[in-house]
Design an enzyme around this catalytic site. Structure first.
Site, PDB file in Angstrom:
ATOM      1  N   ASP A  95      61.765 -62.439 -34.283  1.00  0.00           N
ATOM      2  CA  ASP A  95      61.375 -61.584 -33.152  1.00  0.00           C
ATOM      3  C   ASP A  95      59.978 -61.020 -33.393  1.00  0.00           C
ATOM      4  O   ASP A  95      59.404 -60.388 -32.512  1.00  0.00           O
ATOM      5  CB  ASP A  95      62.394 -60.454 -32.919  1.00  0.00           C
ATOM      6  CG  ASP A  95      62.638 -59.587 -34.154  1.00  0.00           C
ATOM      7  OD1 ASP A  95      62.501 -60.091 -35.291  1.00  0.00           O
ATOM      8  OD2 ASP A  95      62.987 -58.398 -33.986  1.00  0.00           O
ATOM      9  N   ARG A 114      71.772 -56.921 -27.640  1.00  0.00           N
ATOM     10  CA  ARG A 114      70.676 -56.229 -26.931  1.00  0.00           C
ATOM     11  C   ARG A 114      70.435 -56.945 -25.616  1.00  0.00           C
ATOM     12  O   ARG A 114      70.204 -56.328 -24.589  1.00  0.00           O
ATOM     13  CB  ARG A 114      69.418 -56.225 -27.790  1.00  0.00           C
ATOM     14  CG  ARG A 114      69.362 -55.132 -28.853  1.00  0.00           C
ATOM     15  CD  ARG A 114      70.591 -55.049 -29.736  1.00  0.00           C
ATOM     16  NE  ARG A 114      70.479 -54.029 -30.755  1.00  0.00           N
ATOM     17  CZ  ARG A 114      70.007 -54.233 -31.980  1.00  0.00           C
ATOM     18  NH1 ARG A 114      69.682 -55.451 -32.377  1.00  0.00           N
ATOM     19  NH2 ARG A 114      69.920 -53.236 -32.828  1.00  0.00           N
ATOM     20  N   GLU A 166      66.020 -57.385 -28.760  1.00  0.00           N
ATOM     21  CA  GLU A 166      65.628 -56.205 -27.978  1.00  0.00           C
ATOM     22  C   GLU A 166      64.652 -56.586 -26.874  1.00  0.00           C
ATOM     23  O   GLU A 166      64.749 -56.116 -25.738  1.00  0.00           O
ATOM     24  CB  GLU A 166      64.972 -55.146 -28.866  1.00  0.00           C
ATOM     25  CG  GLU A 166      65.914 -54.430 -29.806  1.00  0.00           C
ATOM     26  CD  GLU A 166      65.988 -55.084 -31.183  1.00  0.00           C
ATOM     27  OE1 GLU A 166      65.751 -56.300 -31.292  1.00  0.00           O
ATOM     28  OE2 GLU A 166      66.284 -54.371 -32.156  1.00  0.00           O
ATOM     29  N   ASP A 212      76.891 -54.073 -31.290  1.00  0.00           N
ATOM     30  CA  ASP A 212      75.762 -53.200 -31.659  1.00  0.00           C
ATOM     31  C   ASP A 212      75.772 -51.971 -30.756  1.00  0.00           C
ATOM     32  O   ASP A 212      76.632 -51.833 -29.870  1.00  0.00           O
ATOM     33  CB  ASP A 212      74.426 -53.964 -31.568  1.00  0.00           C
ATOM     34  CG  ASP A 212      73.459 -53.506 -32.660  1.00  0.00           C
ATOM     35  OD1 ASP A 212      73.230 -52.283 -32.764  1.00  0.00           O
ATOM     36  OD2 ASP A 212      72.959 -54.357 -33.415  1.00  0.00           O
ATOM     37  N   HIS A 265      75.378 -48.902 -36.194  1.00  0.00           N
ATOM     38  CA  HIS A 265      75.210 -49.796 -35.032  1.00  0.00           C
ATOM     39  C   HIS A 265      76.524 -49.920 -34.262  1.00  0.00           C
ATOM     40  O   HIS A 265      76.919 -51.010 -33.862  1.00  0.00           O
ATOM     41  CB  HIS A 265      74.700 -51.171 -35.478  1.00  0.00           C
ATOM     42  CG  HIS A 265      73.252 -51.154 -35.876  1.00  0.00           C
ATOM     43  ND1 HIS A 265      72.221 -51.156 -34.967  1.00  0.00           N
ATOM     44  CD2 HIS A 265      72.665 -51.066 -37.098  1.00  0.00           C
ATOM     45  CE1 HIS A 265      71.052 -51.111 -35.609  1.00  0.00           C
ATOM     46  NE2 HIS A 265      71.292 -51.040 -36.910  1.00  0.00           N
ATOM     47  N   TRP A 302      66.342 -61.219 -33.302  1.00  0.00           N
ATOM     48  CA  TRP A 302      66.813 -59.991 -32.650  1.00  0.00           C
ATOM     49  C   TRP A 302      66.292 -59.979 -31.225  1.00  0.00           C
ATOM     50  O   TRP A 302      65.164 -60.403 -30.959  1.00  0.00           O
ATOM     51  CB  TRP A 302      66.319 -58.756 -33.420  1.00  0.00           C
ATOM     52  CG  TRP A 302      66.863 -58.720 -34.824  1.00  0.00           C
ATOM     53  CD1 TRP A 302      66.200 -59.027 -35.964  1.00  0.00           C
ATOM     54  CD2 TRP A 302      68.195 -58.364 -35.221  1.00  0.00           C
ATOM     55  NE1 TRP A 302      67.038 -58.888 -37.050  1.00  0.00           N
ATOM     56  CE2 TRP A 302      68.263 -58.477 -36.624  1.00  0.00           C
ATOM     57  CE3 TRP A 302      69.349 -57.955 -34.518  1.00  0.00           C
ATOM     58  CZ2 TRP A 302      69.425 -58.211 -37.352  1.00  0.00           C
ATOM     59  CZ3 TRP A 302      70.496 -57.694 -35.239  1.00  0.00           C
ATOM     60  CH2 TRP A 302      70.541 -57.816 -36.628  1.00  0.00           C
ATOM     61  N   TYR A 331      61.897 -63.047 -39.737  1.00  0.00           N
ATOM     62  CA  TYR A 331      62.290 -62.317 -38.523  1.00  0.00           C
ATOM     63  C   TYR A 331      61.516 -62.936 -37.364  1.00  0.00           C
ATOM     64  O   TYR A 331      60.317 -62.722 -37.198  1.00  0.00           O
ATOM     65  CB  TYR A 331      62.022 -60.813 -38.684  1.00  0.00           C
ATOM     66  CG  TYR A 331      63.264 -60.076 -39.144  1.00  0.00           C
ATOM     67  CD1 TYR A 331      64.134 -60.665 -40.052  1.00  0.00           C
ATOM     68  CD2 TYR A 331      63.594 -58.808 -38.655  1.00  0.00           C
ATOM     69  CE1 TYR A 331      65.284 -60.016 -40.476  1.00  0.00           C
ATOM     70  CE2 TYR A 331      64.749 -58.152 -39.069  1.00  0.00           C
ATOM     71  CZ  TYR A 331      65.585 -58.768 -39.990  1.00  0.00           C
ATOM     72  OH  TYR A 331      66.717 -58.119 -40.396  1.00  0.00           O
ATOM     73  N   ASP A 381      74.022 -52.309 -42.198  1.00  0.00           N
ATOM     74  CA  ASP A 381      72.622 -51.887 -42.240  1.00  0.00           C
ATOM     75  C   ASP A 381      72.396 -50.585 -41.475  1.00  0.00           C
ATOM     76  O   ASP A 381      73.199 -50.190 -40.645  1.00  0.00           O
ATOM     77  CB  ASP A 381      71.718 -52.971 -41.629  1.00  0.00           C
ATOM     78  CG  ASP A 381      72.097 -53.279 -40.189  1.00  0.00           C
ATOM     79  OD1 ASP A 381      73.308 -53.317 -39.896  1.00  0.00           O
ATOM     80  OD2 ASP A 381      71.202 -53.461 -39.353  1.00  0.00           O
ATOM     81  N   GLU A 382      71.274 -49.963 -41.762  1.00  0.00           N
ATOM     82  CA  GLU A 382      70.698 -48.878 -40.974  1.00  0.00           C
ATOM     83  C   GLU A 382      71.743 -47.855 -40.521  1.00  0.00           C
ATOM     84  O   GLU A 382      71.949 -47.651 -39.337  1.00  0.00           O
ATOM     85  CB  GLU A 382      69.973 -49.468 -39.761  1.00  0.00           C
ATOM     86  CG  GLU A 382      68.812 -50.364 -40.163  1.00  0.00           C
ATOM     87  CD  GLU A 382      68.052 -50.933 -38.973  1.00  0.00           C
ATOM     88  OE1 GLU A 382      66.826 -51.024 -39.062  1.00  0.00           O
ATOM     89  OE2 GLU A 382      68.686 -51.308 -37.973  1.00  0.00           O
TER      90      GLU A 382
HETATM   91  C1  ACM Z   1      68.453 -55.451 -39.585  1.00  0.00           C
HETATM   92  O1  ACM Z   1      67.408 -56.007 -39.205  1.00  0.00           O
HETATM   93  N1  ACM Z   1      68.695 -54.196 -39.271  1.00  0.00           N
HETATM   94  C2  ACM Z   1      69.437 -56.150 -40.382  1.00  0.00           C
END
Ligand code: ACM
Ligand code: ZN
Length: 560
Positions: free
Chosen positions: A446, A185, A498, A214, A289, A496, A444, A352-353
């Site tokens: 972030d 990111r 972003e 990503d 991703h 992360w 996390y 993921d996602e």
């Molecule tokens: C994640 O935070 N999508 C692993």
């Protein structure tokens, strides 16, 4: 011992219980720390280090280099808006010596100790560190850095450094102690990644999980697919403000030209990490991703595109097509180059996602499901992951993936990284899979670190609230019994990026929360939070200020 003396006060050595705060503070809390009332004087100008085995020479050399101060003392308001505080603490110059009897610090291997274990004694005979391997010695030296910084910061200039007689026996609770850095990111340079490794090292963290691909940027050179880093590294603009804030629009500025790691860069990072006893695990995201890859090679997607590298955050419907064989050819080629570069046992394959909507209307994906007898699209995702796992296993590697890999039916040999809280990890451990715990509600980084980020002046972030105390409260064995505990291989924090446009901001988010991560991952005898915070204040804050690492001030100002 050159300039080294112990003033013995007649008292027996005291073993300090968890509740007591010793004169010397160490984070993470050692397994055993006994302090006696003798005062040990160490030279303040020059410290000689003897390596009692050839493999320990580079360890001593790298430690000596790591202590060289790179910033001028003082408070500096940086162009990025963050502040760097550098203490005026001066450590002795550290030199290697071949003269064992005259050395101030002596390093040895002791095969009776575990791989990462060390025993350190600080006495009138100097400092001796014995490690099960060079890893143990390296972690012992990190403790010694903390001892020296504390001693030097309370000593008068020109006078010997004063510390206590000490016996420390110490080893990590978890073999995997990690931090993930998202370089997609926003991109961080090779020098910044090396600095990150320095930050990991002082916390005795031994794994860098390097998030390299990503939707918003592909950051690892793949020689066979040059468009990945020509097209896939660059997004035409970036969302301004919070991703939920539609009114803020886009910045209109391309981001990411040349922002990727060449094979040479990667080798440089790996060498730097290895010299600091840190393993680097690359992450290549699949099947979601993946938009940066699809924008580079549209035949990788179900619709054939066109695609563009994503300019905002969140989740994309466009993912790798699992129906086409060419997707597997691509992924295997990429993983061939990744395995050539990275010697790690684990390769992180994301997982993921990943929405299934494209697969639902893709003739190739539907054909694959029919041929393979797959009942739904989650099983189709499982098909890809199992095939990739087999491919990597044949190369002697293991896969690790985010907890969604449980949904498509995971193989018993995959390791699960539990991020949607601890629940995925608990379930995985109960079904016999190894687990790395990285729950978003604890690790996390972030997420905001104060309850009222606006009032405390935190920069814009993704949301959430994970205080230092919350990180520290994590119980890796919650809901697990003796049979399932063994599957918890470690703990990791994720940063992360972003909202983290600059490396100063990464540091601000991670420090001091890495101290809590370190102690949860390393110390079997975690203390209560107040005692921990006292040690962080006495030991890690001076470490951050010695090295010029940027840290968030909130907990030190009493802000929760
Ligand atoms: C994640 O935070 N999508 C692993
Ligand atoms: Zn498809």
């Amino acid at each position: 011992m050159k300039l080294l003396k112990t003033i013995l006060v007649p008292a027996a050595a005291m073993a300090l219980s968890c509740a007591q705060l010793s004169a010397v503070s160490i984070v993470p809390q050692p397994s055993v720390i006994k302090e006696n009332r003798s005062i040990v004087l160490l030279p303040s100008d020059r410290l000689s280090v003897y390596a009692g085995d050839a493999v320990l020479k580079p360890v001593g050399k790298v430690w000596a280099e790591s202590l060289e101060k790179i910033y001028e003392p003082g408070r500096e308001k940086l162009a990025t808006g963050f502040e760097r505080i550098v203490s005026d603490t001066v450590l002795p110059e550290v030199k290697l010596t071949g003269n064992e009897s005259k050395a101030d610090v002596r390093l040895y291997l002791d095969p009776s100790l575990a791989v990462e274990e060390y025993v350190m004694e600080v006495s009138q005979d100097g400092v001796s560190i014995k490690g099960g391997t060079e890893k143990g010695v390296w972690w012992g030296l990190q403790s010694l850095s903390q001892i020296l910084i504390q001693a030097a910061s309370s000593s008068k200039p020109g006078e010997p450094l004063r510390t206590s007689g000490l016996y420390i026996q110490d080893k990590p609770h978890f073999a995997y102690r990690g931090a993930m850095l998202d370089c997609c990111r926003h991109f961080f340079t090779v020098d910044e990644v090396k600095r990150y490794i320095d930050i990991l090292a002082v916390h005795k963290l031994n794994t860098l999980h390097w998030h390299l691909t990503d939707d918003q940027g592909w950051r690892i050179e793949i020689e066979k697919y040059p468009l990945l880093t020509q097209t896939g590294a660059v997004r035409k603009e970036t969302k301004v403000g919070h991703y939920n804030d539609a009114s803020a629009g886009y910045d209109g500025t391309p981001y990411g030209e040349g922002c990727y790691y060449t094979h040479k860069d990667i080798k440089e990072v790996l060498e730097y990490a290895s010299a600091r006893q840190i393993t680097v695990i690359p992450e290549i995201e699949m099947p979601g991703h993946a938009v940066a890859a699809l924008a580079s090679y549209p035949w990788l997607g179900c619709t054939g595109g066109p695609y563009e590298v994503r300019t905002t955050w969140g989740i994309s419907d466009d993912v790798f097509c699992i129906g086409k064989e060419s997707t597997f050819g691509f992924l295997e080629d990429v993983l061939d180059e990744v395995c050539e570069l990275f010697p790690s046992e684990y390769i992180h394959i994301g997982g993921d996602e990943c929405p299934a909507i494209r697969w639902e209307s893709c003739p190739d994906c539907q054909k694959r499901m029919k041929e393979e007898g797959l009942e739904n699209e989650r099983q189709l995702q499982g098909y890809l992951l199992h095939r990739i796992e087999k491919y990597l296993n044949a190369k002697g590697r293991k896969i690790i993936g985010w907890d969604e890999i449980l949904e498509g039916g995971v193989t018993p040999t995959a390791t699960v990284m539990s991020w949607r809280g601890p629940k995925g990890g608990i379930n995985a451990a109960k079904q016999g899979n190894d687990v790395v715990m990285t729950p978003n509600n604890y690790f996390y980084l972030d997420y905001y670190q104060t309850a009222d980020p606006q009032a405390s002046g935190e920069p814009l972030g993704i949301g959430g609230y994970v205080s230092l105390e919350k990180c520290y409260s994590f119980d890796p064995y919650d809901q697990l019994d003796e049979n399932t505990k063994k599957h918890i291989k470690g703990i990791q924090a994720n940063t992360w990026a972003e909202y983290l446009k600059v490396f100063d901001h990464v540091q601000h988010m991670d420090l001091p929360r890495f101290s809590a991560l370190a102690e949860v991952a390393w110390s079997e005898n975690k203390t209560d939070y107040d005692q921990f915070l006292s040690r962080v204040t006495a030991s890690m804050k001076p470490v951050y200020e010695y090295f010029g690492f940027i840290y968030a001030p909130y907990v030190f100002e009493g802000i929760k």
